[in-house]
Design a protein around this motif. Structure first.
Motif, PDB file in Angstrom:
ATOM      1  N   ALA A  46       0.826  -1.202   0.000  1.00 23.08           N
ATOM      2  CA  ALA A  46       0.000   0.000   0.000  1.00 23.08           C
ATOM      3  C   ALA A  46       0.863   1.255   0.000  1.00 23.08           C
ATOM      4  CB  ALA A  46      -0.921  -0.001   1.222  1.00 23.08           C
ATOM      5  N   ASN A  50      -3.954   4.660   0.291  1.00 22.84           N
ATOM      6  CA  ASN A  50      -4.814   3.481   0.434  1.00 22.84           C
ATOM      7  C   ASN A  50      -5.455   3.450   1.811  1.00 22.84           C
ATOM      8  OD1 ASN A  50      -2.385   1.836  -1.464  1.00 22.84           O
ATOM      9  ND2 ASN A  50      -4.515   1.942  -2.110  1.00 22.84           N
ATOM     10  N   VAL A  52      -6.930   1.463   4.910  1.00 19.61           N
ATOM     11  CA  VAL A  52      -6.745   0.152   5.535  1.00 19.61           C
ATOM     12  C   VAL A  52      -7.448   0.123   6.877  1.00 19.61           C
ATOM     13  CG1 VAL A  52      -5.092  -1.539   6.415  1.00 19.61           C
ATOM     14  CG2 VAL A  52      -4.493  -0.140   4.427  1.00 19.61           C
ATOM     15  N   TRP A  54      -7.503  -2.113   9.854  1.00 21.04           N
ATOM     16  CA  TRP A  54      -6.639  -3.189  10.325  1.00 21.04           C
ATOM     17  C   TRP A  54      -7.393  -4.308  11.026  1.00 21.04           C
ATOM     18  CZ3 TRP A  54      -1.758  -3.831   8.845  1.00 21.04           C
ATOM     19  CH2 TRP A  54      -1.110  -2.747   8.244  1.00 21.04           C
ATOM     20  N   LEU A  57      -8.528  -6.502   8.199  1.00 22.74           N
ATOM     21  CA  LEU A  57      -7.457  -7.078   7.395  1.00 22.74           C
ATOM     22  C   LEU A  57      -6.774  -8.248   8.103  1.00 22.74           C
ATOM     23  CD1 LEU A  57      -4.876  -5.257   5.208  1.00 22.74           C
ATOM     24  CD2 LEU A  57      -4.058  -6.884   6.899  1.00 22.74           C
ATOM     25  N   ARG A 109       1.601   2.388  10.758  1.00 19.94           N
ATOM     26  CA  ARG A 109       1.239   1.131  10.091  1.00 19.94           C
ATOM     27  C   ARG A 109       2.227   0.027  10.443  1.00 19.94           C
ATOM     28  NH1 ARG A 109      -0.583   2.918   3.901  1.00 19.94           N
ATOM     29  NH2 ARG A 109      -2.767   3.397   4.425  1.00 19.94           N
ATOM     30  N   THR A 254     -10.125  -3.256   3.016  1.00 22.59           N
ATOM     31  CA  THR A 254      -9.504  -2.392   2.002  1.00 22.59           C
ATOM     32  C   THR A 254     -10.471  -2.168   0.853  1.00 22.59           C
ATOM     33  OG1 THR A 254      -8.531  -4.172   0.673  1.00 22.59           O
ATOM     34  CG2 THR A 254      -7.251  -3.385   2.575  1.00 22.59           C
ATOM     35  N   ILE A 258      -6.366  -1.617  -3.605  1.00 23.02           N
ATOM     36  CA  ILE A 258      -5.234  -2.181  -2.869  1.00 23.02           C
ATOM     37  C   ILE A 258      -4.485  -3.185  -3.747  1.00 23.02           C
ATOM     38  CG2 ILE A 258      -6.352  -4.192  -1.838  1.00 23.02           C
ATOM     39  CD1 ILE A 258      -4.133  -1.747   0.102  1.00 23.02           C
TER      40      ILE A 258
END
Length: 328
Positions: A46, A50, A52, A54, A57, A109, A254, A258
């Protein structure tokens, strides 16, 4: 950072060799849609724009790693005084704020990804400009740890838009000098093919593990490609072939923009080789290519005239060290 190999690094090297040589259950370059094989790990990459989420994900256990954009070209100016490649003072200040925010996002991140058990990597988007300064910028920005992947991102072979391949060699060599490890190379098929066909001219780039960008269901009849027997990662999904209606793989948390990558091994095997750092074995130049090169050299004039191809090829057998990498 150290320039000597730790016992763990040596063990990683041995495991990498075994994975390459034996590859039990590993994806082959000709496999059809290898991302559908649940034994093959996936990696997300990414950039700062982008989105995200988490919590969503990390619930996808296929995803073993996360690669983030780090630096971009040369470092931003602190002062914004004088000329900045045509930038106005206001634009210079805006770019510096963007840089500061993106670096904070990068660090956040990384903290979340590592705490969630994901492997971490960082890439440098290579632009025209001093390659040593760009390499230093990448290391200062990303602060890569010994267990993290480093990536040189070459988007194309136009030196007016992207780092030249000659400068890319210097970039990779400087990263090796400072960290004891080489980065891997991210690029598309056209650029990879160009490097592979001229691997005697690019003895470092052509032997960096390849992160291959190609948005097709297979890469049959592509590998072996120069020194590359297979891809280290294959970026198979991006905004180029993923939309709301159809997508090769949807990552929870996402949007469809992505990037998703498959690796030719399991999640457990990937942990041992993730950080990479070594050049791939050199494959002999194809006989027909050698004949063509010999003919071109013998027919040349000026600086190329009279060059002995055997001398040129034998020079590639020299060890590439921190002291002589610029000679290549």
């Amino acid at each position: 950072m150290t320039n000597h190999q730790t016992p763990r690094r040596l063990l990683q090297s041995l495991v990498l060799g075994l994975v390459v040589a034996l590859g039990p259950g590993a994806a082959k370059a000709a496999d059809q849609e290898p991302w559908k094989n649940k034994n093959n790990a996936l990696v997300v990459d990414a950039y700062e724009m982008n989105n995200v989420e988490w919590d969503a994900l990390v619930k996808d256990k296929r995803i073993a790693g996360f690669i983030s954009k780090a630096s971009d070209g040369l470092p931003e100016s602190f002062s914004c005084r004088g000329e900045h490649d045509g930038d106005t003072y206001a634009h210079c200040k805006t770019m510096w704020r963007k840089y500061a925010v993106s670096r904070e996002l990068y660090q956040t991140r990384r903290m979340i990804a590592r705490a969630s058990g994901l492997l971490w990597g960082a890439y440098h988007l290579a632009r025209p400009g001093n390659p040593v300064e760009q390499a230093n910028h990448f290391l200062d920005y990303a602060e890569p740890r010994d267990d993290e992947l480093m990536v040189l991102d070459i988007e194309g072979i136009d030196p007016d838009r992207f780092m030249s391949l000659d400068d890319a060699q210097i970039f990779a060599g400087h990263i090796k000098t400072r960290t004891g490890r080489y980065p891997i190379l991210y690029t598309n098929h056209v650029t990879a093919k160009y490097i592979a066909e001229r691997r005697s001219d690019y003895p470092i780039l052509s032997r960096l593990p390849l992160w291959y960008a190609r948005y097709k269901p297979h890469v049959k009849n592509v590998f072996p490609l120069g020194n590359w027997e297979n891809y280290a990662l294959w970026q198979f999904s991006s905004v180029a072939n993923c939309n709301k209606k159809s997508c090769p793989y949807r990552v929870p948390g996402t949007l469809h923009d992505i990037d998703v990558n498959v690796v030719p091994m399991s999640r457990e095997a990937l942990k041992w080789v993730w950080a990479q750092g070594h050049l791939l074995p050199k494959r002999n130049i194809d006989p027909e290519v050698a004949v063509q090169l010999s003919g071109n050299v013998s027919a040349g004039t000026g600086l190329g005239a009279g060059l002995d191809l055997s001398t040129t090829v034998s020079a590639l057998d020299r060890e590439i060290t921190r002291f002589n990498y610029q000679e290549f």
